[in-house]
Design an enzyme around this catalytic site. Structure first.
Site, mmCIF file in Angstrom:
data_model
loop_
_atom_site.group_PDB
_atom_site.id
_atom_site.type_symbol
_atom_site.label_atom_id
_atom_site.label_comp_id
_atom_site.label_asym_id
_atom_site.label_seq_id
_atom_site.Cartn_x
_atom_site.Cartn_y
_atom_site.Cartn_z
ATOM 1 N N GLY A 152 29.592 77.245 86.729
ATOM 2 C CA GLY A 152 30.161 77.667 86.089
ATOM 3 C C GLY A 152 32.250 77.442 86.299
ATOM 4 O O GLY A 152 32.672 78.360 86.644
ATOM 5 N N LYS A 153 31.721 76.528 85.759
ATOM 6 C CA LYS A 153 33.058 75.824 84.956
ATOM 7 C C LYS A 153 33.541 76.877 84.470
ATOM 8 O O LYS A 153 35.366 76.447 84.520
ATOM 9 C CB LYS A 153 32.670 74.659 84.561
ATOM 10 C CG LYS A 153 31.987 73.252 85.237
ATOM 11 C CD LYS A 153 31.390 72.100 83.871
ATOM 12 C CE LYS A 153 31.119 70.869 84.683
ATOM 13 N NZ LYS A 153 30.657 70.066 84.107
ATOM 14 N N ARG A 154 32.977 77.357 83.547
ATOM 15 C CA ARG A 154 34.568 78.271 82.806
ATOM 16 C C ARG A 154 35.359 79.562 83.716
ATOM 17 O O ARG A 154 36.113 79.985 82.874
ATOM 18 C CB ARG A 154 33.994 79.190 81.668
ATOM 19 C CG ARG A 154 33.119 77.854 80.465
ATOM 20 C CD ARG A 154 33.265 78.360 79.166
ATOM 21 N NE ARG A 154 31.339 78.765 79.208
ATOM 22 C CZ ARG A 154 30.493 79.049 78.697
ATOM 23 N NH1 ARG A 154 31.185 79.743 77.635
ATOM 24 N NH2 ARG A 154 29.540 79.394 78.901
ATOM 25 N N MET A 155 34.536 79.645 84.574
ATOM 26 C CA MET A 155 35.356 80.654 85.496
ATOM 27 C C MET A 155 36.585 79.927 85.763
ATOM 28 O O MET A 155 37.626 81.040 86.722
ATOM 29 C CB MET A 155 34.258 81.150 86.621
ATOM 30 C CG MET A 155 33.127 81.700 86.450
ATOM 31 S SD MET A 155 33.299 83.174 85.675
ATOM 32 C CE MET A 155 33.378 84.483 86.845
ATOM 33 N N ASN A 167 29.811 84.244 81.636
ATOM 34 C CA ASN A 167 30.224 82.699 82.127
ATOM 35 C C ASN A 167 31.588 82.678 82.456
ATOM 36 O O ASN A 167 32.363 81.225 81.949
ATOM 37 C CB ASN A 167 29.425 81.625 80.539
ATOM 38 C CG ASN A 167 27.880 81.262 80.995
ATOM 39 O OD1 ASN A 167 27.547 81.311 81.792
ATOM 40 N ND2 ASN A 167 27.653 82.300 80.054
#
Length: 312
Positions: free
Chosen positions: A13-16, A231
């Site tokens: 979940g990098k975009r979190m 996401n």
């Protein structure tokens, strides 16, 4: 036929932009993964297998804090490297019993309706694979459903591998499937990773079965928004408001008067008697019961409380 559920929960979940694993971010003060586990449990499965990876120990700790009736159903499987959805499902397959039907869900899709899943499980019948699709005017980020001229499924193509023409297709793959254990064990080892991501896509399973002349069904959901994954924090906020909208609709249907349904937050379980009035910007946490004729003023926070009926 015995049903088992695999929930994919290994992504970073990098975009979190958070140290917390994506599936542990909360909707209505409850981790998204817990929402999905509770939904899966309503299907009365033999077992629920949660695939963990990034910071898996945190997810396992959350599972360990669930009520016993849920914990007893759950096992975890490790996906040490995030090599795609097909690889993730393969990591859980050694725990799946022979002869079971396998339903694949996602830990970042907390609003998946249990009624829709029940319909999907019952409609599978004799097919080798049943896929859940949906239509949306904003298909960006989702795999597209490719159909033949007669409307039958041809294949599923991921957006990064799709042509410009294919990207204009508005029927998308939700990722949710139900498939016999025997089919998964036979075909998952055949998945390749010759794609833009270099990953083993579960979506490729559909095209493989079609090529082998096996029956593949597509069930199209009526509401895409309930099946949209999270996401980013913007998507998390969207799902939160949708959850609260559903809670408000349910209360209104029961006869509760809401001063403004868009300014209500239910973060637990709220039961109301007759002729209850709730003013704006109220928050209900834990288990709350409001008796008949109760009035909750603007801006109140009510937690784990019972407020008795008012007699006139």
């Amino acid at each position: 036929m015995t049903l088992e559920v695999i929930i994919l929960a290994a992504g970073k979940g990098k975009r979190m932009h958070s140290m917390l694993p994506k599936v542990l971010h909360k909707v209505a003060q409850k981790p998204m993964l817990q929402h999905v586990i509770e939904t899966a449990a309503e299907l009365n499965p033999k077992a629920i297998h949660v695939v963990v990876g990034h910071k898996g120990e945190m997810i396992e700790q959350m599972i360990g804090e669930l009520p016993e009736e849920l914990r007893s159903l759950i096992s975890t499987a490790r996906q040490e490297e995030q090599l795609g959805t097909g690889h993730a499902v393969a990591c859980a397959m050694p725990q799946v019993s022979a002869g079971s039907d396998v339903l694949v869900l996602y830990g970042d899709t907390p609003l998946t309706p249990v009624g829709l899943l029940k319909e999907m499980v019952s409609s599978k019948k004799s097919s080798s694979l049943c896929i859940l699709s949906a239509r949306t005017d904003t298909p960006e980020g989702y795999g597209r459903i490719l159909r033949n001229e007669d409307g039958s499924l041809q294949a599923i193509v991921e957006e990064k591998d799709a042509t410009e023409q294919q990207r204009r297709i508005t029927e998308v793959n939700t990722g949710i499937i139900i498939c016999p254990e025997s089919i998964l064990n036979l075909y998952l080892p055949k998945l390749g990773n010759s794609n833009q991501q270099g990953e083993y896509y579960l979506t490729d399973l559909a095209g493989m079965l079609v090529s082998d002349h096996l029956k593949v069904e597509v069930m199209t959901a009526s509401c895409f928004d309930l099946l949209s994954g999270v996401n980013s924090k913007a998507q998390l906020a969207f799902v939160e408001r949708m959850y609260q909208h559903l809670e408000a609709e349910n209360l209104l249907a029961q006869g509760v008067t809401l001063a403004d349904p868009s300014r209500l937050d239910v973060r637990g379980e709220l039961k109301c008697g007759q002729d209850v009035f709730i003013d704006i910007n109220c928050i209900f946490e834990g288990r709350v019961e409001l008796g008949s004729n109760v009035v909750i003023g603007a801006g109140c926070v009510v937690k784990d409380s019972v407020i008795g009926a008012i007699s006139f």
